[in-house]
Design a protein around this motif. Structure first.
Motif, PDB file in Angstrom:
ATOM      1  N   ASN A  34      -8.293   3.495  -6.911  1.00 18.49           N
ATOM      2  CA  ASN A  34      -9.377   4.377  -6.495  1.00 18.49           C
ATOM      3  C   ASN A  34     -10.628   3.899  -7.202  1.00 18.49           C
ATOM      4  O   ASN A  34     -10.656   2.806  -7.770  1.00 18.49           O
ATOM      5  CB  ASN A  34      -9.024   5.840  -6.826  1.00 18.49           C
ATOM      6  CG  ASN A  34      -8.821   6.085  -8.299  1.00 18.49           C
ATOM      7  OD1 ASN A  34      -9.274   5.309  -9.138  1.00 18.49           O
ATOM      8  ND2 ASN A  34      -8.124   7.148  -8.619  1.00 18.49           N
ATOM      9  N   LEU A  75      -0.939   4.643  10.123  1.00 22.24           N
ATOM     10  CA  LEU A  75      -1.771   3.848   9.219  1.00 22.24           C
ATOM     11  C   LEU A  75      -1.120   2.498   8.929  1.00 22.24           C
ATOM     12  O   LEU A  75      -1.803   1.514   8.657  1.00 22.24           O
ATOM     13  CB  LEU A  75      -1.973   4.628   7.919  1.00 22.24           C
ATOM     14  CG  LEU A  75      -2.914   4.033   6.890  1.00 22.24           C
ATOM     15  CD1 LEU A  75      -4.349   4.031   7.425  1.00 22.24           C
ATOM     16  CD2 LEU A  75      -2.853   4.822   5.583  1.00 22.24           C
ATOM     17  N   VAL A 122       0.480   5.675   0.067  1.00 29.41           N
ATOM     18  CA  VAL A 122      -0.338   6.873   0.259  1.00 29.41           C
ATOM     19  C   VAL A 122       0.186   7.970  -0.660  1.00 29.41           C
ATOM     20  O   VAL A 122       1.393   8.166  -0.767  1.00 29.41           O
ATOM     21  CB  VAL A 122      -0.254   7.336   1.734  1.00 29.41           C
ATOM     22  CG1 VAL A 122      -0.976   8.664   1.922  1.00 29.41           C
ATOM     23  CG2 VAL A 122      -0.809   6.267   2.672  1.00 29.41           C
ATOM     24  N   PHE A 154       0.822  -1.212   0.000  1.00 25.48           N
ATOM     25  CA  PHE A 154       0.000   0.000   0.000  1.00 25.48           C
ATOM     26  C   PHE A 154       0.854   1.260   0.000  1.00 25.48           C
ATOM     27  O   PHE A 154       1.872   1.351   0.695  1.00 25.48           O
ATOM     28  CB  PHE A 154      -0.905   0.034   1.235  1.00 25.48           C
ATOM     29  CG  PHE A 154      -2.051  -0.923   1.173  1.00 25.48           C
ATOM     30  CD1 PHE A 154      -2.954  -0.886   0.102  1.00 25.48           C
ATOM     31  CD2 PHE A 154      -2.262  -1.856   2.191  1.00 25.48           C
ATOM     32  CE1 PHE A 154      -4.031  -1.765   0.060  1.00 25.48           C
ATOM     33  CE2 PHE A 154      -3.332  -2.727   2.149  1.00 25.48           C
ATOM     34  CZ  PHE A 154      -4.223  -2.689   1.079  1.00 25.48           C
ATOM     35  N   PHE A 201      -2.911   4.566  -3.352  1.00 29.34           N
ATOM     36  CA  PHE A 201      -4.222   5.212  -3.225  1.00 29.34           C
ATOM     37  C   PHE A 201      -4.223   6.617  -3.819  1.00 29.34           C
ATOM     38  O   PHE A 201      -4.117   7.606  -3.103  1.00 29.34           O
ATOM     39  CB  PHE A 201      -4.650   5.254  -1.757  1.00 29.34           C
ATOM     40  CG  PHE A 201      -5.030   3.910  -1.234  1.00 29.34           C
ATOM     41  CD1 PHE A 201      -6.158   3.263  -1.722  1.00 29.34           C
ATOM     42  CD2 PHE A 201      -4.251   3.252  -0.284  1.00 29.34           C
ATOM     43  CE1 PHE A 201      -6.516   2.006  -1.264  1.00 29.34           C
ATOM     44  CE2 PHE A 201      -4.607   1.996   0.174  1.00 29.34           C
ATOM     45  CZ  PHE A 201      -5.730   1.364  -0.315  1.00 29.34           C
ATOM     46  N   TYR A 236       4.859   5.568   0.025  1.00 23.81           N
ATOM     47  CA  TYR A 236       4.190   6.811  -0.346  1.00 23.81           C
ATOM     48  C   TYR A 236       4.668   7.219  -1.731  1.00 23.81           C
ATOM     49  O   TYR A 236       5.589   6.612  -2.299  1.00 23.81           O
ATOM     50  CB  TYR A 236       4.441   7.921   0.690  1.00 23.81           C
ATOM     51  CG  TYR A 236       5.833   8.497   0.695  1.00 23.81           C
ATOM     52  CD1 TYR A 236       6.941   7.726   1.079  1.00 23.81           C
ATOM     53  CD2 TYR A 236       6.070   9.819   0.322  1.00 23.81           C
ATOM     54  CE1 TYR A 236       8.223   8.259   1.084  1.00 23.81           C
ATOM     55  CE2 TYR A 236       7.358  10.352   0.329  1.00 23.81           C
ATOM     56  CZ  TYR A 236       8.428   9.570   0.702  1.00 23.81           C
ATOM     57  OH  TYR A 236       9.690  10.085   0.706  1.00 23.81           O
ATOM     58  N   ALA A 247       1.129   2.211   6.410  1.00 29.57           N
ATOM     59  CA  ALA A 247       1.363   2.149   4.960  1.00 29.57           C
ATOM     60  C   ALA A 247       2.858   2.055   4.714  1.00 29.57           C
ATOM     61  O   ALA A 247       3.609   2.920   5.150  1.00 29.57           O
ATOM     62  CB  ALA A 247       0.812   3.401   4.276  1.00 29.57           C
ATOM     63  N   PHE A 266     -12.047   6.832  -2.800  1.00 32.79           N
ATOM     64  CA  PHE A 266     -11.418   5.654  -2.218  1.00 32.79           C
ATOM     65  C   PHE A 266     -12.214   4.417  -2.604  1.00 32.79           C
ATOM     66  O   PHE A 266     -13.440   4.433  -2.608  1.00 32.79           O
ATOM     67  CB  PHE A 266     -11.326   5.802  -0.695  1.00 32.79           C
ATOM     68  CG  PHE A 266     -10.144   6.625  -0.304  1.00 32.79           C
ATOM     69  CD1 PHE A 266      -8.924   6.029  -0.038  1.00 32.79           C
ATOM     70  CD2 PHE A 266     -10.234   8.005  -0.271  1.00 32.79           C
ATOM     71  CE1 PHE A 266      -7.808   6.791   0.272  1.00 32.79           C
ATOM     72  CE2 PHE A 266      -9.128   8.778   0.037  1.00 32.79           C
ATOM     73  CZ  PHE A 266      -7.909   8.177   0.314  1.00 32.79           C
ATOM     74  N   MET A 326      -7.889   0.128   2.387  1.00 34.45           N
ATOM     75  CA  MET A 326      -6.979  -0.982   2.684  1.00 34.45           C
ATOM     76  C   MET A 326      -7.766  -2.239   3.027  1.00 34.45           C
ATOM     77  O   MET A 326      -7.423  -3.345   2.588  1.00 34.45           O
ATOM     78  CB  MET A 326      -6.024  -0.573   3.805  1.00 34.45           C
ATOM     79  CG  MET A 326      -5.016   0.490   3.342  1.00 34.45           C
ATOM     80  SD  MET A 326      -4.176   1.356   4.699  1.00 34.45           S
ATOM     81  CE  MET A 326      -2.870   0.186   5.111  1.00 34.45           C
ATOM     82  N   THR A 334      -3.603  13.604  -0.207  1.00 34.11           N
ATOM     83  CA  THR A 334      -3.755  13.447   1.238  1.00 34.11           C
ATOM     84  C   THR A 334      -3.101  14.576   2.013  1.00 34.11           C
ATOM     85  O   THR A 334      -3.568  14.944   3.087  1.00 34.11           O
ATOM     86  CB  THR A 334      -3.229  12.053   1.655  1.00 34.11           C
ATOM     87  OG1 THR A 334      -4.026  11.075   0.976  1.00 34.11           O
ATOM     88  CG2 THR A 334      -3.348  11.829   3.151  1.00 34.11           C
ATOM     89  N   HIS A 352      -8.521   5.839   4.167  1.00 32.22           N
ATOM     90  CA  HIS A 352      -7.461   4.864   3.881  1.00 32.22           C
ATOM     91  C   HIS A 352      -7.749   3.507   4.517  1.00 32.22           C
ATOM     92  O   HIS A 352      -7.479   2.465   3.918  1.00 32.22           O
ATOM     93  CB  HIS A 352      -6.103   5.399   4.352  1.00 32.22           C
ATOM     94  CG  HIS A 352      -5.525   6.416   3.416  1.00 32.22           C
ATOM     95  ND1 HIS A 352      -5.853   7.749   3.459  1.00 32.22           N
ATOM     96  CD2 HIS A 352      -4.655   6.283   2.369  1.00 32.22           C
ATOM     97  CE1 HIS A 352      -5.194   8.392   2.507  1.00 32.22           C
ATOM     98  NE2 HIS A 352      -4.456   7.539   1.830  1.00 32.22           N
TER      99      HIS A 352
END
Ligand code: CO
Ligand code: CO
Ligand code: CO
Ligand code: CO
Ligand code: CO
Ligand code: CO
Ligand code: CO
Ligand code: CO
Lengths: 437, 437, 437, 437
Positions: D298, D93, D46, D44, D338, D98, D95, D311, D360, D51, D356
């Protein structure tokens, strides 16, 4: 008089053979078509928001507009200078009308009281400029969607204060419109809709919207404003789904809440197509209900799913609009309002002239073509003739509500089969339109 | 009892772990959810046209359907055999209802009289089979669009004879529906719309459509039929634009012509999305007007622009439907009617079982999920809480029509700014739904 | 010579002021524009399938077409009579070309051998009629989608026999096309696509499609057929997703499988818009790859999601097409092929004339407008000028592949900001187009 | 460690029965599915732009986002504080990755040199934070569309300086990505497309785009960056038509200019549907070409025509994605990124967590469902079996390129008709998927 667009002369009519991009090829304002001049027929209006307040940004980039009269400040003097630029534009273009939102013309203050005061200062300039130029206000309106307070809607917000604030804003905008001699006041549903049904009480929101409009109707009476109230349908954007999604949705809403006598529709071409209707469909639907008031003249890109608000240049579109508008006897308080914006890449002041000249020429041609088609008579004769069978004894009985299913059965059973249909002749009629274009 | 689907047993409930494609995984008809069994809640109905009369052709190719009971003839005995196959299907599937058009079930004759007689012969079989199986007629209707006589519409045809013929056909179809104890009668607008506005008098056509429906209302009273009249919106196809395009268009039309007291809506998922609305929007719009009667349960392909009428399998869609339907207190005369067809490539009889089992399971899951969400209470609490500010003194005054714009201004001017908004929490609510799926 | 359309004279050019629906207003075949006559520029072609074999049915109703020469039988003599009617139509219309599928022209037999024989019998009439009239075959093709054997595709069918049958059918159709002196052979992907990805091995199907086309390329060489092979993109319908969805998908496929040297594209306007592209985009994309061969000239309804295949009447559309086609130097083997059908309600033979006359006039106007725009020169000068900065030393270095990012950085870092952009002038250019319409 | 989201704990796995909106219900990072943990499967990521840098404005209103760490200044310290907030978010989170654009993370300066310097200051924080948290950079990119200098495109701008500036920006962004140990670098076509074809030389612009990418390929080699180059298709918005419109357009472009060996695709769900394709179609098209690299996870609103970047919460969508990704053997350098934003009305920091967590969990469920379907085997067996006829002698000959049309004809002519087709069983397979959801 030439402070803001020094290189642009008054736009004049140069005729169809002119190759000057700053001359009209078809819009000759004083030319008479039927019983009126082009100027009287078309009642062109320039919108303040797109033409003078839109920075030409988009969701992926900053504004590009180069506007020499704008010092970038959020001040009243800057807004007043913009107002004078706008009137110079209206005058050079020869547009007899304009339209605005409260927040387009004056900066929003820290409080509502301050915003009111800012608005008053700019309205003074409008008054002077109207007097000087003869340009009139087609309609005014209030921006009830840009400020974050309206994120969940204004009249349909779950936040009572947003409703109250919106009410106060509409009150002021109506007063100002009245004061400027505006011919109407428009309600476009901004964020009256929803982002998701999961968090929404649709019925309660619609009740609130109806209450809001009734408050405006009451206040209109109170202050003696006699202009027309317009409601403008749009199906989506900014919300996922707007309540006033199309002509039928607006009429149904107005009928449900006893508001129909107080409103006419302001139909926008691009909103029609976003809702899945041809502009001509929406026009005829509104005219059939006696509810067409004015049009927002623009065009969408049929391959794009958002409101592109482009200037109309298709003679087919303008012909269809003018066939409907001539057919209903022309505008009374409404007009052809260019709710259209130049592309983000057309960022210079001169592009504003090109865009409006093109739109005005396109509507002038549409008017001439529509008038010629009507004068020719073949199209309307064809339609009348097509329904001829209804002008019979039985047809009349049915139309007047005096027939029964039993009677229809008794008529058709012995015949066994219906009389033959005639061809709809769609292709022939499309060719007929092309004869005039 | 096993003449037509010899290899298919009565479909039973096998539970969520069953891997048998001919067992229900979720639809346990006698299981109680809330105050009713699943069978009572869902009132499943099979449509005759798609399931027994659709050859599975498309505009680019011939029919593919293999239907062993069909000898290919246009004869009444063939139609009667098909009727018995249909009831064997309803019974094995455990569908308590079915729905049909006149022309699905019996061959069209050379004259209307002959068509009436053919219909009567098949209706006799229906009566016997209904008695034998307990399966009931959800609603009947007349096909007013397939025959070339209806090329320009039926009630809205410029050809008076098409109107008359349609009237006689509806009269007969209503009689037959009444005779079979049908719970309702549906008007879907077939070709009531236009191919081009150039040859169309929209206002006159809508007047005719209203007259047509009034004739049916009158005749309903005359024969003492007490079932529900449904009107089914669809925006386009076969015509370019249908008059009954969506819930709002139907309600506006019904209100305009004083027909609203006599009709409820039959909403189809695929028609909703073709009109640019989520099914949930259409359901809530109809429920808000007290006008939801029944649903045509199917799904469209969001990437295709025509009515694909696929069997519903998305638990999200069925949950949304059941949230609305439970929210309004459940069906009375209506039901979950599978106006859906197997794909042209799913041409065997067994595919009809797979398709209906899947649709019934999907709705059973949707019902259970929706019931659980309602029982959980967090979703509705969130919505109620969101509008809390309206439960104030000022909120009540506005809602009851006792406020004025002046009062709103007096309230908000001193505050200067509205109270803060709360987050709409769309993502949290979408996650909440997923907790139950 | 006047057996089938006795009331219709040879269509002549009447000029723009003619009000006779059976005269050309703009298509004067022998008029010279630039270096060619209109006839040579436009190379109009009538399609057999829509104009002579389409019953005008739709998914909701039976065929409406009234065709006096058709006795309704599936016989060879009936097909031969239709062939003679078709050539009378071509001749009276003055269309120099036609196009057909094998199954449009001759009935499918019980075996492939019988189908071949039937085809041969009709081809004899074609040969005679071609000789008599001088009308030529623009291209031939095989129908690989209507018969249920092709329900899962032809070249991409999971059923090997469908592939083999399709191969045999293409072999025969190529032979017949060759025999008739056809200028090309077209592959439109019928059902080469999928209804659901769940049951589909996309990669294997694409491999098979490529093999199929290679087989055709080999056979073409073998028989000495020198016409052009066309591939015609379409994104959806009848399948949910066609493999040849648009120009880019076709080019990518052809490049992947080393087929690009053997194929040109036949682009259809309505397929372009269904794929989300303007026709002009598809034309330029194909021209940029040196791959534009021919066009299927029609138009879609931008508000409908299926292939309406309407006759083109918009001068904007035809102007855009002709700007591209003149820009690439005109057609060689291809032409303007009317893959268009009259509306179901335009069911009389005379409607076929109205439709084609309108389409031919629209393209004749488009040609004249496009030629005038090119002659005027302002549009192309504007575009050339817009890229002027690239005609610099650095521009040349980049274009020839001799620059580096380091060099670009070294150039721009000291400047700090790029030179100003110029306005894109979209509105001015749209107005410029209107000067010529 | 708890400076910016003091009320939010580290998000932990609570299991399917948890009702805590700040716990995972399905994403248990260390749970093993097949041969990898969920964390390893899903990778995953971000996105910084939505964000941490999106003010949640829209074309109709100002930003609503409340971000306590943002002092509203355009300063480097503010950007550095935001960077630390971002890493606190990633960490809480859980994650592991990024992604960012250069201009998301650091303010644009008055000159390019100043922008470079600003970027360097923030990258220092990134380096520290990466070291502290173990979070890694999935990919970097440069924003070549927001600044007005890019109004006409960057690599495809008619303004050479825009190209040069973009080149310098990409050079720096690649260096920074390399420096941060990024796994890849993404090219999304920003404004590489057109607003109107009237002012556009499409071929020349595409040539420039290819040159631009070759420059980047060269520089990548030069600096020894071994991450993956991704190209991300999108059909429209901000431009009317983007050149990299979908998978096929990208592959065709890459093949044309010999770039295919150097690029993989980063596919975004919402871009797929805007282009008229299911995400699964785009995934399979890319996988078939060996070109799938990563996904932007998405979802779009199928009823809206713009990129809503919501999302993902549909288990159907995530299952389809994971079926494809597991089918190709999982990600190597790519991941589930994401590229999604909270709604404008979800303006609080906590909404970022809800969003998120929901995405997820949806992908974790999709992974589990897809894995179970693959383990079950019925779906893939069905597909394999469906093509069984191709595993014959003739099938092999065709597949290996050793057959001829003559041979196919010789095979099928004596048979007369193809072997029967089998049902496609779409409904059964859709039900099968539901067994696992
Ligand atoms: Co407007
Ligand atoms: Co608009
Ligand atoms: Co239905
Ligand atoms: Co339907
Ligand atoms: Co075609
Ligand atoms: Co087509
Ligand atoms: Co993305
Ligand atoms: Co996106």
């Amino acid at each position: 008089m030439s402070e803001f667009f020094p290189e642009v002369p008054k736009i004049v009519y140069g005729g169809p053979t002119s190759r000057n991009p700053l001359e009209f090829k078809h819009y000759n304002p004083d030319e008479v078509i039927g019983d009126k001049t082009l100027k009287e027929h078309l009642r062109f209006s320039v919108v303040y928001w797109h033409t003078f307040s839109n920075p030409l940004s988009d969701p992926f980039g900053a504004g590009t507009a180069v506007r020499p009269w704008d010092d970038g400040s959020n001040s009243v003097p800057n807004a007043q200078r913009k107002a004078r630029a706008a009137f110079e534009f209206f005058e050079k273009l020869g547009a007899p009308f304009y339209a605005f939102h409260d927040r387009d013309v004056a900066p929003e203050g820290k409080t509502l009281r301050e915003s009111h005061a800012n608005l008053d200062e700019v309205v003074k300039v409008f008054k002077d400029e109207q007097a000087r130029t003869g340009v009139k206000l087609l309609w005014g309106t209030a921006n009830l969607f840009s400020n974050p307070r309206y994120m969940h809607g204004a009249a349909t917000s779950p936040n009572l204060d947003a409703f109250a604030y919106a009410g106060a804003q509409v009150k002021k905008a109506m007063e100002v419109t009245h004061d400027l001699g505006g011919g109407g006041y428009t309600f476009w549903g901004g964020r009256e809709g929803y982002s998701t049904l999961l968090n929404t009480d649709m019925k309660r929101e619609l009740d609130h919207l109806a209450r809001f409009l009734h408050l405006a109707v009451d206040y209109k009476k109170q202050i003696g404003f006699t202009g027309t109230f317009y409601i403008e349908p749009k199906p989506k954007e900014p919300t996922k789904h707007q309540y006033d999604s199309d002509t039928a949705a607006c009429l149904n809403f107005l009928r449900t809440y006893d508001l129909l006598p107080h409103f006419k529709l302001n139909l926008e071409s691009n909103h029609a197509t976003l809702a899945g209707h041809e502009m001509m469909h929406e026009l005829e639907a509104a005219i059939g209900a006696g509810a067409l008031g004015s049009i927002d003249a623009n065009t969408g890109d049929p391959l794009l799913g958002w409101d592109t608000d482009q200037f109309p240049t298709s003679i087919y579109l303008t012909t269809q609009c003018m066939l409907c508008i001539l057919g209903m006897g022309g505008f009374t308080t409404g007009g052809v309002n260019f709710d259209a914006k130049v592309r983000r890449e057309s960022f210079e002041p001169i592009d504003l002239f090109h865009a409006h000249i093109g739109g005005m020429d396109a509507f002038a041609r549409g008017l001439k073509v529509a008038h010629a088609i009507i004068a020719d008579g073949r199209l309307s004769s064809f339609v009348t003739e097509r329904y001829r069978s209804w002008d019979s004894e039985l047809g009349r009985r049915i139309e007047s509500g005096n027939a029964t299913l039993t009677e229809l059965e008794a008529y058709i059973l012995p015949k066994g089969e219906a009389n033959k249909n005639a061809s709809g002749r769609q292709e022939m009629l499309e060719n007929l339109i092309n004869e005039f274009i």
